[in-house]
Design a protein around this motif. Sequence first.
Motif, PDB file in Angstrom:
ATOM      1  N   GLU A 226       1.008  -0.972  -0.063  1.00 13.13           N
ATOM      2  CA  GLU A 226      -0.074   0.167  -0.062  1.00 13.13           C
ATOM      3  C   GLU A 226       1.062   1.134   0.049  1.00 13.13           C
ATOM      4  O   GLU A 226       1.579   1.446   0.913  1.00 13.13           O
ATOM      5  CB  GLU A 226      -1.059   0.033   1.375  1.00 13.13           C
ATOM      6  N   ALA A 227       0.753   2.119  -0.999  1.00 13.54           N
ATOM      7  CA  ALA A 227       1.733   2.816  -1.156  1.00 13.54           C
ATOM      8  C   ALA A 227       1.218   4.235  -2.199  1.00 13.54           C
ATOM      9  O   ALA A 227       0.096   3.940  -2.874  1.00 13.54           O
ATOM     10  CB  ALA A 227       3.035   2.569  -1.544  1.00 13.54           C
ATOM     11  N   ASP A 228       1.521   5.338  -2.228  1.00 13.33           N
ATOM     12  CA  ASP A 228       1.512   6.209  -3.063  1.00 13.33           C
ATOM     13  C   ASP A 228       2.919   7.278  -3.251  1.00 13.33           C
ATOM     14  O   ASP A 228       3.738   6.838  -2.488  1.00 13.33           O
ATOM     15  CB  ASP A 228       0.238   7.198  -2.902  1.00 13.33           C
ATOM     16  N   GLU A 229       2.671   8.291  -4.229  1.00 14.75           N
ATOM     17  CA  GLU A 229       3.873   9.067  -4.420  1.00 14.75           C
ATOM     18  C   GLU A 229       4.293   9.903  -3.019  1.00 14.75           C
ATOM     19  O   GLU A 229       5.208  10.167  -3.120  1.00 14.75           O
ATOM     20  CB  GLU A 229       3.618  10.039  -5.476  1.00 14.75           C
ATOM     21  N   GLN A 230       3.320  10.049  -2.330  1.00 18.29           N
ATOM     22  CA  GLN A 230       3.905  10.833  -1.103  1.00 18.29           C
ATOM     23  C   GLN A 230       4.289   9.941   0.053  1.00 18.29           C
ATOM     24  O   GLN A 230       5.309  10.174   0.714  1.00 18.29           O
ATOM     25  CB  GLN A 230       2.564  11.887  -0.457  1.00 18.29           C
ATOM     26  N   ALA A 231       3.644   8.840   0.453  1.00 23.63           N
ATOM     27  CA  ALA A 231       4.259   7.882   1.438  1.00 23.63           C
ATOM     28  C   ALA A 231       5.383   7.003   0.906  1.00 23.63           C
ATOM     29  O   ALA A 231       6.297   6.826   1.906  1.00 23.63           O
ATOM     30  CB  ALA A 231       3.063   6.747   1.679  1.00 23.63           C
ATOM     31  N   LEU A 232       5.441   6.649  -0.146  1.00 27.59           N
ATOM     32  CA  LEU A 232       6.370   5.991  -1.023  1.00 27.59           C
ATOM     33  C   LEU A 232       6.848   6.249  -2.265  1.00 27.59           C
ATOM     34  O   LEU A 232       6.476   5.610  -3.142  1.00 27.59           O
ATOM     35  CB  LEU A 232       6.346   4.271  -0.818  1.00 27.59           C
ATOM     36  N   PRO A 233       7.495   7.283  -2.294  1.00 35.56           N
ATOM     37  CA  PRO A 233       7.562   8.108  -3.741  1.00 35.56           C
ATOM     38  C   PRO A 233       8.646   7.114  -4.580  1.00 35.56           C
ATOM     39  O   PRO A 233       8.193   7.025  -6.026  1.00 35.56           O
ATOM     40  CB  PRO A 233       8.186   9.379  -3.548  1.00 35.56           C
TER      41      PRO A 233
END
Length: 298
Positions: A226-233
């Motif tokens: 589970e990730a996105d560009e802010q949490a795990l760029p």
Amino acid sequence: MLAFADSKPALGALGVKMLQENGRFAFESRRGLPTPWTSFCRMAGLATLFPKSRRFGRYYMRYLDENEAAEIEIVSGAFMLGRREVLQQLGGFDEDFFMYGEDIDLSYRLLKSGRKNYYVPTPIVHYKGESTQKNSYRYVHVFYEAMLIFFRKHFRHYSLLFSLPINIAIVLRAAVALIAMQLKALRSIYHPHEKKVAGSFLYYGRNMEQMKHLAEQWRLDVTYVEADEQALPDGHLTYEGDLARFMFVIYDDESYSLSKILENAARSPQPLYVATYHAQSNVLITGGKVYHAIREAL
């Protein structure tokens, strides 16, 4: 790309920085004119032995910095940007070419008309080879036949000299392709479990439940992060598990911008094939297959 094009009044065509689906730079993003000498260096292997040489390695122009714009000679038809009126003036592509060579011919005609072709390091992912597998006899025959058409059209005085070695090259490359295909078939017999690697996916995004349903329908082996560009760029670049067991890394395009996906792919420490998941349409796109939602039985 449009801004660069507008700054060049004598523009012929623009090419881009093409990335293979494993994130590696595609050398055909920039090419030199395949004169008899340049073509000989490629067929004889001199371009491979001396890739950075301006004399022997001109076919792929690897002496140029891939991250800087530069004037080139041949623009790949995989991405070719130019002005419509110029294309109309030249009469479009030459339909004598079946699959390969028409972009080379058009690029050369643009140069002969007094215009200039350029390479711009704007990245795209190019799923190269999906129309024709490079190790097949068909690819070898069609590619070298296109070279013969190009020579006869633009270097007629060399055509007799180069027809024989090019036809010899067709036979030799075809033989190598057939041997490679047989070896691949034998390998699949003696190592049947190697095929399972292609089904291993590493997913990054926020639409996991939706993706899981798609994976279940297609029986895909997927590990979810589970990730996105802010949490795990950096996506898979910061994955702490065994990255070697995955062939595909999936980026959810609602969680990662295209520019970030391309950036991560280009920085990958090992070749991982890039796939994208489009949550809005529930479609997974890879280089070899498009996975879409299967309708439930009524």
